[in-house]
Design a protein around this motif. Structure first.
Motif, short mmCIF file in Angstrom:
data_model
loop_
_atom_site.label_atom_id
_atom_site.label_comp_id
_atom_site.label_asym_id
_atom_site.label_seq_id
_atom_site.Cartn_x
_atom_site.Cartn_y
_atom_site.Cartn_z
N SER A 8 -2.64 5.97 1.54
CA SER A 8 -1.29 6.04 1.01
C SER A 8 -0.35 5.21 1.85
CB SER A 8 -0.82 7.51 1.00
OG SER A 8 -0.87 8.04 2.30
N SER A 9 0.78 4.84 1.27
CA SER A 9 1.77 4.04 1.98
C SER A 9 2.56 4.92 2.93
CB SER A 9 2.72 3.40 0.96
OG SER A 9 3.52 4.39 0.36
N GLY A 11 5.64 5.66 2.98
CA GLY A 11 6.58 6.52 2.29
C GLY A 11 5.92 7.69 1.60
N LYS A 12 4.63 7.54 1.27
CA LYS A 12 3.91 8.60 0.58
C LYS A 12 3.03 9.41 1.52
CE LYS A 12 3.73 5.92 -3.71
NZ LYS A 12 2.85 5.24 -4.68
N LEU A 180 11.28 6.75 6.80
CA LEU A 180 11.21 7.05 5.37
C LEU A 180 11.08 8.55 5.11
CD1 LEU A 180 8.90 4.10 4.28
CD2 LEU A 180 11.27 4.43 3.56
N THR A 186 15.17 3.80 0.35
CA THR A 186 14.27 3.11 -0.57
C THR A 186 13.38 2.14 0.20
OG1 THR A 186 15.94 1.39 -0.96
CG2 THR A 186 15.90 3.27 -2.49
N HIS A 187 13.89 1.63 1.32
CA HIS A 187 13.12 0.74 2.18
C HIS A 187 13.76 0.70 3.56
CE1 HIS A 187 16.20 -1.89 0.29
NE2 HIS A 187 16.23 -2.49 1.47
N TRP A 203 9.53 -2.44 4.76
CA TRP A 203 8.67 -1.37 4.29
C TRP A 203 9.34 -0.64 3.13
CZ3 TRP A 203 4.42 -0.78 7.71
CH2 TRP A 203 4.58 -1.36 8.99
N ASP A 204 8.56 -0.31 2.10
CA ASP A 204 9.07 0.58 1.07
C ASP A 204 8.00 1.63 0.78
OD1 ASP A 204 7.21 -0.58 -0.70
OD2 ASP A 204 8.70 -1.99 -1.49
N HIS A 205 8.15 2.37 -0.31
CA HIS A 205 7.24 3.48 -0.57
C HIS A 205 5.91 3.06 -1.18
CE1 HIS A 205 10.18 6.59 0.47
NE2 HIS A 205 11.08 5.78 -0.05
N SER A 206 5.69 1.76 -1.32
CA SER A 206 4.41 1.29 -1.85
C SER A 206 3.66 0.41 -0.86
CB SER A 206 4.63 0.51 -3.15
OG SER A 206 5.45 -0.62 -2.94
N ASP A 241 19.30 5.01 -0.16
CA ASP A 241 19.24 5.46 -1.55
C ASP A 241 20.63 5.94 -1.96
OD1 ASP A 241 18.77 6.58 -4.01
OD2 ASP A 241 17.01 7.74 -3.38
#
Length: 267
Positions: A8-9, A11-12, A180, A186-187, A203-206, A241
């Motif tokens: 997982s990234s 963010g996740k 995050l 969001t990033h 970096w973001d959530h993906s 966000d």
């Protein structure tokens, strides 16, 4: 550029097991190893510096007209008074579970309203993962190549495979994961300095995009321009966000929540 997907990234990634009162709290070394696995195949790059800046921190033409004079200055002069760099290289957030489990980020950029201050006993300030805007990590000249987490050579996989370089990648993934996880973002961006060289990562959530390695000792203007663009950008461009509204102490919303809590306790 990496293509396969594992884990997982940042963010996740679940922080279960990494808190102080979790059943099993991994140490920093184990965290980094897990981060490397979780993020395998989720990096894109290297991206050219100009493309990175124009893609992730675009600014109106009227603002860009002022950048040449501004980016010739050192970073301290580029930053408006409301932005502060804070050295947290020797301190930790105890909520991570103690010294063996904590991450010691070298520096963080903060808004002056949220700067972490030294304790009354004069000890250095501790990082505030819930408020830090941008993280920076520094390695010595001797570690320029041995600690670079990425490869710019197009014939090689972009994620460096030697153990020290994997450890470095896990280290910076950990910083992004903390930001995050503890902020409505969001990033986020991080800066790594490797002797005379440097990289920025978004970096973001993906996943994440990393900048090509730049020789900042000879061309510091690229780092200056990034910082200048960052502080000139909107909060949304900085990664906040904007669909989330913070409830500030003593605000109407804050007082309504307190009233609702008190009413519930009386029932």
């Amino acid at each position: 550029m990496s293509s396969h997907t594992v884990g997982s990234s940042p963010g996740k990634h679940s922080l279960t097991g990494s808190r102080q009162h979790s059943a099993a709290v991994p140490d920093a070394k184990t965290k980094r190893k897990n981060h490397v696995y979780d993020m395998s195949g989720k990096f894109a790059g290297p991206m050219p510096a100009d493309t990175f800046l124009k893609t992730f921190l675009p600014l109106p033409r009227s603002t860009l007209k002022t950048r040449k004079a501004a980016t010739r200055e050192c970073s301290e002069k580029i930053l408006p008074p409301e932005y502060k760099w804070v050295n947290t290289a020797t301190t930790m957030d105890e909520k991570e579970g103690g010294k063996r489990r904590s991450q010691l980020v070298d520096m963080g950029l903060y808004h002056s309203d949220h700067v972490p201050y030294s304790e009354q006993n004069g000890s250095p300030p501790k990082p505030r993962w819930d408020r830090v805007m941008l993280c920076a990590e520094f390695k010595s000249h001797a570690n320029t190549n041995t600690m670079d987490p990425f490869e710019d050579d197009p014939t090689k996989w972009s994620e460096a495979v030697s153990q020290p370089r994997q450890d470095m990648r896990g280290q910076i993934v950990g910083y992004a994961a903390q930001m995050l996880a503890q902020q409505h973002r969001t990033h986020v961006f991080t800066l790594i300095v490797l002797g005379a060289w440097a990289r920025f990562i978004r970096w973001d959530h993906s996943g994440a995009v990393f900048l090509e390695r730049i020789r900042y000792a000879q061309c510091s203007q690229q780092i200056s321009e990034f910082l200048w663009r960052f502080v000139k950008s909107s909060r949304q461009q900085q990664g906040y966000d904007e669909t989330i509204k913070e409830i500030v102490k003593d605000s109407t919303e804050y007082n309504l929540l307190l009233a609702a809590r008190d009413a519930n306790e009386e029932q």
